[in-house]
Design an enzyme around this catalytic site. Structure first.
Site, PDB file in Angstrom:
ATOM      1  N   GLU A  95       0.938   3.841   1.902  1.00  0.00           N
ATOM      2  CA  GLU A  95       1.453   4.212   3.223  1.00  0.00           C
ATOM      3  C   GLU A  95       2.623   3.332   3.648  1.00  0.00           C
ATOM      4  O   GLU A  95       3.600   3.818   4.235  1.00  0.00           O
ATOM      5  CB  GLU A  95       0.350   4.099   4.286  1.00  0.00           C
ATOM      6  CG  GLU A  95      -0.881   4.943   4.015  1.00  0.00           C
ATOM      7  CD  GLU A  95      -1.994   4.152   3.331  1.00  0.00           C
ATOM      8  OE1 GLU A  95      -3.147   4.297   3.764  1.00  0.00           O
ATOM      9  OE2 GLU A  95      -1.689   3.416   2.366  1.00  0.00           O
TER      10      GLU A  95
ATOM     11  N   CYS B 181      -2.396  -0.511   7.511  1.00  0.00           N
ATOM     12  CA  CYS B 181      -1.607   0.721   7.459  1.00  0.00           C
ATOM     13  C   CYS B 181      -1.744   1.520   8.749  1.00  0.00           C
ATOM     14  O   CYS B 181      -0.771   2.116   9.226  1.00  0.00           O
ATOM     15  CB  CYS B 181      -2.023   1.560   6.257  1.00  0.00           C
ATOM     16  SG  CYS B 181      -1.640   0.770   4.673  1.00  0.00           S
TER      17      CYS B 181
ATOM     18  N   CYS C 211      -6.207   1.761   5.847  1.00  0.00           N
ATOM     19  CA  CYS C 211      -6.878   0.532   6.278  1.00  0.00           C
ATOM     20  C   CYS C 211      -6.299   0.099   7.627  1.00  0.00           C
ATOM     21  O   CYS C 211      -5.406   0.745   8.176  1.00  0.00           O
ATOM     22  CB  CYS C 211      -6.676  -0.561   5.236  1.00  0.00           C
ATOM     23  SG  CYS C 211      -4.948  -1.103   5.089  1.00  0.00           S
TER      24      CYS C 211
ATOM     25  N   HIS D  45       0.841  -1.188   0.000  1.00  0.00           N
ATOM     26  CA  HIS D  45       0.000   0.000   0.000  1.00  0.00           C
ATOM     27  C   HIS D  45       0.883   1.246   0.000  1.00  0.00           C
ATOM     28  O   HIS D  45       2.049   1.205   0.410  1.00  0.00           O
ATOM     29  CB  HIS D  45      -0.912   0.011   1.227  1.00  0.00           C
ATOM     30  CG  HIS D  45      -2.010  -0.996   1.167  1.00  0.00           C
ATOM     31  ND1 HIS D  45      -3.121  -0.941   1.982  1.00  0.00           N
ATOM     32  CD2 HIS D  45      -2.180  -2.097   0.379  1.00  0.00           C
ATOM     33  CE1 HIS D  45      -3.928  -1.958   1.716  1.00  0.00           C
ATOM     34  NE2 HIS D  45      -3.378  -2.674   0.749  1.00  0.00           N
TER      35      HIS D  45
END
Length: 217
Positions: A121, A152, A149, A119
């Site tokens: 992040e 993260c 999410c 992801h």
């Protein structure tokens, strides 16, 4: 030499930046040398500094030390989201700022890498931790175009990031106040200040366009 000149001299040190996960070293003396005639840092002139300049991480006002607002850095995160859009990844981008400098950035690459943890992040956190040579990202702010999410959000807590700013909320997976509030859970040993809604419309529009194209295809 004046006190101001001495102070500026101390700032002319070697800094590390990141490009696609690779560390790039740039001596600020080089930057200043190319601007002796103009005595300013413009977004256009820095593109001609060296072959590396067009690939270097974008910095606030191109090496300016003035404070920048959340909207500016969110636009930098949106640039990362655009990179994801261009390679047919869900358009989410993130940047991490320390002392008014972007020290880590990333965009969603889960399909490209076939890695469920890739992801925006997570990639930005890894880059920033490498830059600071520390697993704790103290005095940093993370800007991301979509609410993190649970994975993260957990990484944000573990990295001790004190502040997070996101654009659009995520009603299906948001863990910074929508479905869960991991980053401000009183039971954990670290909590973050959370700011939401910065350039929310821009992020939402990009996501809507991406998923609209996906459905049509």
């Amino acid at each position: 030499m004046t006190d101001t000149a001495r102070k500026n001299e101390k700032n002319l040190v070697c800094r590390a930046f990141f490009l696609d996960g690779n560390k790039i070293l740039l001596t600020l003396r080089e930057v200043f040398a190319h601007h002796l005639q103009t005595h300013r840092f413009s977004s256009t002139s820095t593109r001609t500094l060296s072959p590396l300049s067009s690939n270097l991480l974008m910095l606030p006002n191109e090496f300016s030390l003035t404070n920048q607002n959340d909207e500016y850095f969110m636009r930098m995160a949106l640039r990362e989201a655009e990179r994801a859009f261009e390679v047919e990844e869900v358009p989410i981008g993130a940047v991490i700022v320390h002392e008014n400098r972007i020290i880590g950035k990333g965009y969603n690459q889960t399909e490209r890498l076939q890695d469920p943890t890739a992801h925006a992040e997570m990639i930005a956190i890894t880059a920033a931790a490498t830059y600071l040579e520390s697993r704790r990202l103290l005095d940093c702010t993370l800007y991301v175009t979509l609410e993190p999410c649970s994975m993260c959000a957990g990484a944000i807590v573990l990295a001790r990031i004190p502040r997070i700013v996101f654009a659009a909320t995520d009603p299906k997976a948001g863990a910074c106040g929508t479905l869960y509030n991991i980053t401000q859970d009183q039971r954990l040993n670290h909590r973050c200040q959370v700011t939401s809604g910065v350039l929310e419309a821009d992020s939402a529009m990009m996501l809507k366009s991406f998923f609209g194209n996906l459905r049509r295809n």
